[in-house]
Design a protein around this motif. Structure first.
Motif, PDB file in Angstrom:
ATOM      1  N   MET A   1      17.333  26.770  20.796  1.00  0.00           N
ATOM      2  CA  MET A   1      16.683  26.550  19.876  1.00  0.00           C
ATOM      3  C   MET A   1      17.580  26.117  18.570  1.00  0.00           C
ATOM      4  N   ALA A   2      16.885  25.323  17.836  1.00  0.00           N
ATOM      5  CA  ALA A   2      17.833  25.176  16.406  1.00  0.00           C
ATOM      6  C   ALA A   2      16.995  24.975  15.258  1.00  0.00           C
ATOM      7  N   ARG A   3      17.539  24.955  14.325  1.00  0.00           N
ATOM      8  CA  ARG A   3      16.778  24.486  12.954  1.00  0.00           C
ATOM      9  C   ARG A   3      17.509  23.514  12.034  1.00  0.00           C
ATOM     10  N   LYS A   4      16.723  22.691  11.366  1.00  0.00           N
ATOM     11  CA  LYS A   4      17.488  21.688  10.796  1.00  0.00           C
ATOM     12  C   LYS A   4      16.772  21.600   9.311  1.00  0.00           C
ATOM     13  N   HIS A   5      17.483  21.267   8.107  1.00  0.00           N
ATOM     14  CA  HIS A   5      16.796  21.287   6.971  1.00  0.00           C
ATOM     15  C   HIS A   5      17.234  20.017   6.243  1.00  0.00           C
ATOM     16  N   LEU A   6      16.282  19.066   5.878  1.00  0.00           N
ATOM     17  CA  LEU A   6      16.539  17.906   5.332  1.00  0.00           C
ATOM     18  C   LEU A   6      15.865  17.673   4.151  1.00  0.00           C
ATOM     19  N   VAL A   7      16.384  16.923   3.427  1.00  0.00           N
ATOM     20  CA  VAL A   7      15.784  16.297   1.891  1.00  0.00           C
ATOM     21  C   VAL A   7      15.934  15.048   1.959  1.00  0.00           C
ATOM     22  N   PHE A   8      14.608  14.305   1.631  1.00  0.00           N
ATOM     23  CA  PHE A   8      14.412  12.712   1.736  1.00  0.00           C
ATOM     24  C   PHE A   8      14.413  12.279   0.183  1.00  0.00           C
ATOM     25  N   HIS A   9      15.303  11.246   0.313  1.00  0.00           N
ATOM     26  CA  HIS A   9      15.096  10.750  -1.159  1.00  0.00           C
ATOM     27  C   HIS A   9      14.659   9.270  -0.885  1.00  0.00           C
ATOM     28  N   GLY A  10      13.963   8.540  -1.807  1.00  0.00           N
ATOM     29  CA  GLY A  10      13.418   7.460  -1.936  1.00  0.00           C
ATOM     30  C   GLY A  10      11.839   7.279  -2.230  1.00  0.00           C
ATOM     31  N   GLN A  11      11.180   6.513  -1.663  1.00  0.00           N
ATOM     32  CA  GLN A  11       9.640   6.528  -1.928  1.00  0.00           C
ATOM     33  C   GLN A  11       9.123   7.399  -0.957  1.00  0.00           C
ATOM     34  N   VAL A  12       8.849   8.730  -1.212  1.00  0.00           N
ATOM     35  CA  VAL A  12       8.617   9.493  -0.207  1.00  0.00           C
ATOM     36  C   VAL A  12       7.577  10.487  -0.781  1.00  0.00           C
ATOM     37  N   GLN A  13       7.025  10.557  -1.942  1.00  0.00           N
ATOM     38  CA  GLN A  13       5.974  11.119  -2.532  1.00  0.00           C
ATOM     39  C   GLN A  13       4.617  10.133  -2.885  1.00  0.00           C
ATOM     40  N   GLY A  14       3.371  10.718  -2.521  1.00  0.00           N
ATOM     41  CA  GLY A  14       2.212  10.077  -2.578  1.00  0.00           C
ATOM     42  C   GLY A  14       2.211   8.822  -1.719  1.00  0.00           C
ATOM     43  N   VAL A  15       2.817   8.784  -0.693  1.00  0.00           N
ATOM     44  CA  VAL A  15       2.683   7.880   0.372  1.00  0.00           C
ATOM     45  C   VAL A  15       2.315   8.280   1.897  1.00  0.00           C
ATOM     46  N   GLY A  16       1.959   9.736   1.798  1.00  0.00           N
ATOM     47  CA  GLY A  16       1.576  10.303   3.051  1.00  0.00           C
ATOM     48  C   GLY A  16       2.779  11.005   3.893  1.00  0.00           C
ATOM     49  N   PHE A  17       3.855  11.168   3.441  1.00  0.00           N
ATOM     50  CA  PHE A  17       5.122  11.541   3.905  1.00  0.00           C
ATOM     51  C   PHE A  17       4.865  12.809   4.598  1.00  0.00           C
ATOM     52  N   ARG A  18       4.202  13.932   3.648  1.00  0.00           N
ATOM     53  CA  ARG A  18       4.097  15.217   4.273  1.00  0.00           C
ATOM     54  C   ARG A  18       3.153  15.022   5.546  1.00  0.00           C
ATOM     55  N   ALA A  19       2.008  14.680   5.565  1.00  0.00           N
ATOM     56  CA  ALA A  19       1.085  14.664   6.445  1.00  0.00           C
ATOM     57  C   ALA A  19       1.567  14.096   7.788  1.00  0.00           C
ATOM     58  N   THR A  20       2.353  12.797   7.647  1.00  0.00           N
ATOM     59  CA  THR A  20       3.147  12.286   8.604  1.00  0.00           C
ATOM     60  C   THR A  20       4.053  13.145   9.145  1.00  0.00           C
ATOM     61  N   ALA A  21       4.908  13.784   8.445  1.00  0.00           N
ATOM     62  CA  ALA A  21       5.887  14.731   9.031  1.00  0.00           C
ATOM     63  C   ALA A  21       5.219  16.046   9.804  1.00  0.00           C
ATOM     64  N   GLN A  22       4.205  16.296   9.406  1.00  0.00           N
ATOM     65  CA  GLN A  22       3.535  17.329   9.787  1.00  0.00           C
ATOM     66  C   GLN A  22       2.917  16.980  11.148  1.00  0.00           C
ATOM     67  N   SER A  23       2.517  15.800  11.327  1.00  0.00           N
ATOM     68  CA  SER A  23       1.623  15.472  12.582  1.00  0.00           C
ATOM     69  C   SER A  23       3.006  15.103  13.660  1.00  0.00           C
ATOM     70  N   LEU A  24       4.065  14.360  13.294  1.00  0.00           N
ATOM     71  CA  LEU A  24       5.065  14.342  13.958  1.00  0.00           C
ATOM     72  C   LEU A  24       5.540  15.655  14.598  1.00  0.00           C
ATOM     73  N   ALA A  25       5.853  16.470  13.729  1.00  0.00           N
ATOM     74  CA  ALA A  25       6.334  17.849  14.172  1.00  0.00           C
ATOM     75  C   ALA A  25       5.425  18.675  15.143  1.00  0.00           C
ATOM     76  N   LYS A  26       4.134  18.395  14.880  1.00  0.00           N
ATOM     77  CA  LYS A  26       3.266  18.919  15.998  1.00  0.00           C
ATOM     78  C   LYS A  26       3.461  18.202  17.135  1.00  0.00           C
ATOM     79  N   GLN A  27       3.643  16.827  17.116  1.00  0.00           N
ATOM     80  CA  GLN A  27       3.864  16.094  18.535  1.00  0.00           C
ATOM     81  C   GLN A  27       5.114  16.581  19.429  1.00  0.00           C
ATOM     82  N   TYR A  28       6.145  17.142  18.502  1.00  0.00           N
ATOM     83  CA  TYR A  28       7.237  17.605  19.189  1.00  0.00           C
ATOM     84  C   TYR A  28       7.366  19.069  19.355  1.00  0.00           C
ATOM     85  N   GLY A  29       6.367  19.592  18.696  1.00  0.00           N
ATOM     86  CA  GLY A  29       6.311  21.112  19.153  1.00  0.00           C
ATOM     87  C   GLY A  29       7.053  21.841  18.163  1.00  0.00           C
TER      88      GLY A  29
END
Length: 91
Positions: free
Chosen positions: A1-29
């Motif tokens: 098992m591992a852990r990753k910390h990421l900071v995303f720059h660009g057009q990433v707020q107000g565009v559904g990024f967090r919900a998309t990330a949460q959905s993708l994370a759930k897909q990958y467990g």
């Protein structure tokens, strides 16, 4: 098992990024969290198998939505986990 910390720059707020990330994370467990920062970036921490983290990171960097435009990503990898129970959006 591992852990990753990421900071995303660009057009990433107000565009559904967090919900998309949460959905993708759930897909990958994956577990962890994602939140908007005051400087306009989005910070994310995820835990899971190294292979799932790699696939998740690759997919999210490709911009899973036409509204998300990532210009740069700060990325740190860790061997130790923090023991997150689920993947949540922090408001």
């Amino acid at each position: 098992m591992a852990r990753k910390h990421l900071v995303f720059h660009g057009q990433v707020q107000g565009v559904g990024f967090r919900a998309t990330a949460q959905s993708l994370a759930k897909q990958y467990g994956l577990t962890g969290w994602v939140k908007n920062k005051e400087d306009g970036t989005v910070e994310l921490e995820a835990e899971g198998s190294a292979q799932d983290l790699q696939s998740f990171t690759r997919e999210i960097k490709e911009g899973p939505s036409p509204f998300i435009k990532i210009k740069a990503v700060e990325e740190d990898d860790y061997d130790e986990e923090k023991g997150h129970r689920k993947f949540k959006v922090i408001y």
